[in-house]
Write a protein that holds these residues in place. Structure first.
Motif, PDB file in Angstrom:
ATOM      1  N   HIS A 188       0.835  -1.210   0.000  1.00 34.61           N
ATOM      2  CA  HIS A 188       0.000   0.000   0.000  1.00 34.61           C
ATOM      3  C   HIS A 188       0.870   1.261   0.000  1.00 34.61           C
ATOM      4  O   HIS A 188       0.571   2.237  -0.694  1.00 34.61           O
ATOM      5  N   ILE A 189       1.933   1.230   0.783  1.00 39.72           N
ATOM      6  CA  ILE A 189       2.815   2.401   0.848  1.00 39.72           C
ATOM      7  C   ILE A 189       3.480   2.644  -0.503  1.00 39.72           C
ATOM      8  O   ILE A 189       3.614   3.799  -0.947  1.00 39.72           O
ATOM      9  N   ALA A 190       3.851   1.582  -1.185  1.00 35.15           N
ATOM     10  CA  ALA A 190       4.416   1.737  -2.530  1.00 35.15           C
ATOM     11  C   ALA A 190       3.392   2.340  -3.477  1.00 35.15           C
ATOM     12  O   ALA A 190       3.726   3.200  -4.323  1.00 35.15           O
ATOM     13  N   ARG A 191       2.146   1.923  -3.359  1.00 37.04           N
ATOM     14  CA  ARG A 191       1.090   2.490  -4.206  1.00 37.04           C
ATOM     15  C   ARG A 191       0.876   3.965  -3.909  1.00 37.04           C
ATOM     16  O   ARG A 191       0.615   4.763  -4.820  1.00 37.04           O
ATOM     17  N   GLY A 196       1.552   9.464  -6.384  1.00 34.16           N
ATOM     18  CA  GLY A 196       1.966  10.864  -6.375  1.00 34.16           C
ATOM     19  C   GLY A 196       2.230  11.496  -5.027  1.00 34.16           C
ATOM     20  O   GLY A 196       2.462  12.701  -4.959  1.00 34.16           O
ATOM     21  N   THR A 197       2.194  10.712  -3.948  1.00 28.73           N
ATOM     22  CA  THR A 197       2.499  11.247  -2.616  1.00 28.73           C
ATOM     23  C   THR A 197       3.818  10.664  -2.131  1.00 28.73           C
ATOM     24  O   THR A 197       3.955   9.445  -2.005  1.00 28.73           O
ATOM     25  N   ALA A 198       4.795  11.524  -1.874  1.00 31.93           N
ATOM     26  CA  ALA A 198       6.075  11.066  -1.334  1.00 31.93           C
ATOM     27  C   ALA A 198       5.879  10.592   0.101  1.00 31.93           C
ATOM     28  O   ALA A 198       4.946  11.040   0.789  1.00 31.93           O
ATOM     29  N   ALA A 208      11.698  -5.484   5.586  1.00 30.31           N
ATOM     30  CA  ALA A 208      10.425  -5.339   4.880  1.00 30.31           C
ATOM     31  C   ALA A 208      10.288  -3.947   4.279  1.00 30.31           C
ATOM     32  O   ALA A 208       9.851  -3.779   3.143  1.00 30.31           O
ATOM     33  N   ALA A 209      10.685  -2.929   5.032  1.00 31.75           N
ATOM     34  CA  ALA A 209      10.575  -1.556   4.543  1.00 31.75           C
ATOM     35  C   ALA A 209      11.484  -1.308   3.348  1.00 31.75           C
ATOM     36  O   ALA A 209      11.123  -0.582   2.409  1.00 31.75           O
ATOM     37  N   LEU A 210      12.664  -1.920   3.343  1.00 35.29           N
ATOM     38  CA  LEU A 210      13.598  -1.730   2.237  1.00 35.29           C
ATOM     39  C   LEU A 210      13.097  -2.354   0.941  1.00 35.29           C
ATOM     40  O   LEU A 210      13.601  -2.040  -0.139  1.00 35.29           O
ATOM     41  N   SER A 211      12.099  -3.215   1.037  1.00 37.48           N
ATOM     42  CA  SER A 211      11.546  -3.811  -0.180  1.00 37.48           C
ATOM     43  C   SER A 211      10.802  -2.785  -1.021  1.00 37.48           C
ATOM     44  O   SER A 211      10.607  -2.993  -2.228  1.00 37.48           O
ATOM     45  N   VAL A 212      10.397  -1.660  -0.403  1.00 36.54           N
ATOM     46  CA  VAL A 212       9.683  -0.620  -1.154  1.00 36.54           C
ATOM     47  C   VAL A 212      10.382   0.732  -1.103  1.00 36.54           C
ATOM     48  O   VAL A 212      10.078   1.619  -1.912  1.00 36.54           O
ATOM     49  N   ALA A 213      11.312   0.922  -0.168  1.00 29.93           N
ATOM     50  CA  ALA A 213      11.974   2.218  -0.009  1.00 29.93           C
ATOM     51  C   ALA A 213      12.932   2.489  -1.169  1.00 29.93           C
ATOM     52  O   ALA A 213      13.501   1.574  -1.765  1.00 29.93           O
ATOM     53  N   ASP A 214      13.100   3.771  -1.473  1.00 31.94           N
ATOM     54  CA  ASP A 214      14.077   4.188  -2.480  1.00 31.94           C
ATOM     55  C   ASP A 214      15.416   4.522  -1.839  1.00 31.94           C
ATOM     56  O   ASP A 214      16.469   4.219  -2.401  1.00 31.94           O
ATOM     57  N   ARG A 215      15.378   5.166  -0.685  1.00 35.10           N
ATOM     58  CA  ARG A 215      16.591   5.526   0.039  1.00 35.10           C
ATOM     59  C   ARG A 215      16.360   5.346   1.530  1.00 35.10           C
ATOM     60  O   ARG A 215      15.213   5.199   1.958  1.00 35.10           O
ATOM     61  N   GLY A 216      17.461   5.364   2.269  1.00 32.48           N
ATOM     62  CA  GLY A 216      17.326   5.242   3.711  1.00 32.48           C
ATOM     63  C   GLY A 216      18.384   6.027   4.456  1.00 32.48           C
ATOM     64  O   GLY A 216      19.495   6.257   3.954  1.00 32.48           O
TER      65      GLY A 216
END
Length: 246
Positions: A188-191, A196-198, A208-216
């Motif tokens: 859902h967070i990736a969607r 259009g919402t950062a 699990a979070a890194l599976s959708v995150a772009d940076r950390g």
């Protein structure tokens, strides 16, 4: 990328949201020491680190729930440094706290109505969010306290998204969820990002979070420790040994 590169926190020229030199704390106790964070308009950015690192304090400071002792925050060139949390949505920033993120005695529909206060076309926005969270449309007349943990998290995110913010802060989205629901939450967070919402999120379930995150960003003892793209963080033996438990 070398370990030396990981320790460099670069300033991003095309950031939607920027925080520079953030210092704050509680009473006489300083918790954050010059923290920098950037979020582009098409990114999910993860902040993680050990317990007591200052992650939740950072989120409160960035969202105006805690006064800054020093440093600045801005979104799209607008200074947010003295904007309090109840005015943040007027500047395009929404927030999903870890706890008390829905009104338990109100129905799903009523919770969304509260989120729609700053929404020009609530009906249209609801329809858009039901495409993202179809389960909520099936639960409209149920009170939030009767929802499952995963459904409550959906409702919390949907309520925060009703005004269609440019940026959404999310604090520990997987906290308290059954393992089978965690993957769905991050989908859902990736969607949300793709629509259009950062997103800037704090999360203890880093893998699990890194599976959708772009940076950390790694926060440790109230300071920036490392910053890199998600792939580099996943592959870094140093970060894995220090923070990922593997």
């Amino acid at each position: 990328m070398s370990s030396a590169d990981l320790e460099t926190v670069p300033e991003i020229d095309d950031a939607l949201f920027s925080a520079r030199g953030i210092e704050t704390g509680y009473g006489e106790l300083q918790v954050l020491y010059g923290v920098d964070v950037d979020v582009r308009d098409d990114e999910i950015v993860l902040v993680f680190g050990p317990n007591g690192a200052g992650k939740s304090t950072l989120m409160k400071a960035l969202y105006g729930r805690l006064p800054l002792w020093d440093g600045t925050t801005e979104i799209d060139g607008t200074d947010l440094s003295e904007v309090r949390s109840n005015r943040m949505i007027e500047h395009g920033v929404g927030f999903v706290p870890q706890t008390e993120n829905v009104f338990p005695n109100l129905t799903v529909s009523e919770n969304l109505d509260i989120g729609a206060i700053h929404t020009e076309d609530p009906a249209s926005r609801r329809a858009e969010l039901f495409e993202l969270f179809p389960r909520l449309e099936e639960r409209l007349e149920q009170t939030a306290e009767t929802l499952s943990g995963g459904e409550r998290q959906m409702l919390a995110m949907a309520r925060a998204l009703m005004p269609d913010p440019d940026l959404l802060f999310i604090d520990e989205p997987s906290a308290g969820l059954a393992p089978q629901l965690i993957e769905r939450t991050f989908e859902h967070i990736a969607r949300i990002r793709d629509d259009g919402t950062a997103v800037l999120m704090i999360e203890q379930n880093v893998n699990a979070a890194l599976s959708v995150a772009d940076r950390g960003y790694v926060l440790d003892m109230g300071e920036n420790r490392f910053e890199a793209d998600a792939e580099t963080i996943r592959e870094s033996e140093r970060i894995r040994d220090l923070y990922l438990g593997k």
